[in-house]
Structures are given as structure tokens and as C-alpha cells.
Design a protein around this motif. Structure first.
Motif, short mmCIF file in Angstrom:
data_model
loop_
_atom_site.label_atom_id
_atom_site.label_comp_id
_atom_site.label_asym_id
_atom_site.label_seq_id
_atom_site.Cartn_x
_atom_site.Cartn_y
_atom_site.Cartn_z
N TYR A 31 0.13 -1.36 -0.30
CA TYR A 31 -0.27 -0.13 0.04
C TYR A 31 1.04 1.35 0.34
CZ TYR A 31 0.26 -1.64 5.36
OH TYR A 31 0.69 -1.66 6.02
N TRP A 35 -11.64 6.44 5.48
CA TRP A 35 -11.05 5.65 3.56
C TRP A 35 -11.60 4.24 3.21
CZ3 TRP A 35 -9.11 7.97 -1.41
CH2 TRP A 35 -7.98 9.17 -1.20
N THR A 49 -12.61 1.23 0.65
CA THR A 49 -12.63 0.85 -1.37
C THR A 49 -12.62 -0.53 -1.29
OG1 THR A 49 -9.97 0.57 -1.56
CG2 THR A 49 -10.72 -0.45 0.38
N TRP A 74 -7.31 -5.12 -6.53
CA TRP A 74 -7.97 -3.50 -5.51
C TRP A 74 -8.93 -2.51 -6.89
CZ3 TRP A 74 -6.05 1.65 -7.88
CH2 TRP A 74 -6.56 2.97 -7.17
N SER A 85 -10.81 2.94 -4.69
CA SER A 85 -10.52 3.76 -3.18
C SER A 85 -11.29 5.04 -3.01
CB SER A 85 -9.38 4.02 -2.44
OG SER A 85 -9.19 2.68 -2.50
N THR A 97 -11.08 10.23 -5.28
CA THR A 97 -11.58 9.31 -5.47
C THR A 97 -9.74 8.38 -6.48
OG1 THR A 97 -12.51 9.82 -7.60
CG2 THR A 97 -13.44 9.66 -5.33
N VAL A 127 -10.68 1.21 4.97
CA VAL A 127 -9.70 1.20 4.85
C VAL A 127 -9.04 1.90 6.45
CG1 VAL A 127 -7.34 2.70 3.93
CG2 VAL A 127 -8.91 2.11 2.48
N VAL A 148 -4.94 6.77 1.74
CA VAL A 148 -5.49 5.79 1.02
C VAL A 148 -4.40 5.37 1.17
CG1 VAL A 148 -4.55 6.83 -0.84
CG2 VAL A 148 -6.19 5.24 -1.44
N PHE A 207 -5.95 -3.06 4.49
CA PHE A 207 -7.26 -3.22 4.97
C PHE A 207 -8.26 -3.71 5.79
CE2 PHE A 207 -6.83 -0.96 1.33
CZ PHE A 207 -6.99 -1.95 -0.15
#
Lengths: 113, 121
Positions: free
Chosen positions: A97, B33, B35, B47, B50, B58, B99, B104, B108
């Protein structure tokens, strides 16, 4: 895009033995300003959603058994299950991430030998 | 207890549209956030998109840009994914996930059970 590559694709380990899954990123996911690796590990059992196990490469999520541990930094990471239990049969995914698009490894299927 | 529940999946023809919903409870929706992640049958995780707490930012994976729109409604504690111009390779289970606190660029931490979208004639 950062490509995440896991090895092996599948793994069979005896109950009570150690299981080791590797994950390599195509570029470093270590953020220098906070010295954190932006890397997670998830467990997915058949018919279930993924479950977060490890984040920041080595921080265990609340409620995750301590037989699960994460290690590594930069581009090379490892998920270790110290003593395999029957309920650990699953597919395991690493995820970065650090940058968009967020990307996952292809998964490693863990079975009982 | 944190709960995340998707709905809205189904069978749709190529070129068609579908709107997925995700209802959440057990946490302050406006603080996180959210997702969408998808998983094609027998495949890995991808993915999709988000959205920031207030909806002002976004992000999308390239393969859905211009076709999918992520949105949220704080009054209804709900997340949405509007999917247009659907293709066969959009067939997947779509998961809604929270999230972890922050930006971001976080993991998760809570996932729904998923909703299956099948694009086929």
C-alpha cells in the motif's frame, strides 16, 4: 506499478511444522520518512473474504494468533507460521500500500502434507 | 462490532450497468477511507477503487477508469460502486473493505463477504 511476486505458488507442510511464504516487490515499499514498510499479509479461506493478518510488514492484527509473524524490509518479505494448525489451510496474499495502484501478490496456497 | 455488507451483484449483459452497495456499521463511517477489491473466479485479489472520508478524492485501477465510479453517502453509512460498460473480464466477487485509519496508503482491516457480478450474454 509495483509488482508483487510470491513464492512458492503452493506449499504443503506437516501439522506442527513451520511454513514460510515469501513476497518480493518490484521496488522498495519502505517509506523513508517514517521508516515503515507498506506491506500487509492476508489469509483467505475457501468461500470467505480475506482476513488481515499482518500490516507494516510485521505488526500482527488484533486477535491473530502469535504463531503468525511477518518479517523483512524494502523489497523482500516473509510470512511465517511457526507451528502449522489444520485451520491455517488457506491462500495467503501479500499486498503493498506504498503507491497506487495498490497491488497484491498472486497468492500462495497452503495445504497440509 | 464492525460490519460490512455488500449487495447489488447479479448477472448483467456485456455493455450493461450495475450498482453495488455496501452498508457498514459498528464504526464512524466518516472517519475512514473505503475501498472496493475484486476477485475473478479462481483468481487473486485486485484493488479496484478507493474514496476519501468526505468523497473529495477517488482513485481507480486503470482497467476501470472512465467506466466505474466510487461514491459514498454518510447519511446512510453506505459505499457504492457504479459500474458501466461492463465487460466479461469484470466478472468477479466484489468486496467492500475499510481502509485502516489514516490515508489511502493503509491496509484493509475489515472486509465484507462480497457480492458476485457476472457479465455474460
Amino acid at each position: 506499478d509495483i509488482v508483487m511476486t510470491q513464492s512458492p505458488d503452493s506449499l504443503a507442510v506437516s501439522l506442527g511444522e513451520r511454513a514460510t511464504i515469501n513476497c518480493k516487490s518490484s521496488q522498495s515499499v519502505l517509506y523513508d520518512s517514517n521508516d515503515k514498510d507498506y506491506l500487509s499479509w492476508y489469509q483467505q479461506k475457501p468461500g470467505q473474504p480475506p482476513k488481515l493478518l499482518i500490516y507494516w510488514a510485521s505488526t500482527r492484527e488484533s486477535g491473530v494468533p502469535d504463531r503468525f509473524s511477518g518479517s523483512g524490509s524494502g523489497t523482500d518479505f516473509t510470512l511465517t507460521i511457526s507451528s502449522l494448525q489444520a485451520e491455517d489451510v488457506a491462500v495467503y496474499y501479500c499486498q503493498q500500500y506504498y503507491s497506487l495502484p495498490l497491488t497484491f501478490g498472486q497468492g500462495t496456497k497452503l495445504e497440509i502434507k | 462490532e464492525v460490519q460490512v455488507m455488500e449487495s447489488g451483484g447479479g448477472l448483467v449483459q456485456p455493455g450493461g450497468s450495475l450498482r453495488l452497495s455496501c452498508a457498514v456499521s459498528g464504526f464512524t463511517f466518516n472517519n475512514y477511507w473505503m475501498t472496493w477489491v475484486r476477485q475473478a473466479p479462481g483468481k487473486g485479489l485486485e484493488w479496484v477503487a478507493s474514496i476519501k472520508q468526505d468523497g473529495s478524492e477517488t482513485y481507480y485501477v486503470d482497467s476501470v477508469k472512465g467506466r466505474f465510479t466510487i461514491s459514498r453517502d454518510s447519511a446512510k453509512n453506505s459505499l457504492y460502486l457504479q459500474m458501466n460498460s461492463l465487460r466479461a473480464d469484470d466478472t468477479a466477487v466484489y468486496y467492500c473493505a475499510r481502509v485502516q485509519t489514516g490515508t489511502v496508503y493503509r491496509t484493509f482491516d475489515y472486509w465484507g463477504q462480497g457480492t458476485l457480478v457476472t457479465v455474460s450474454s
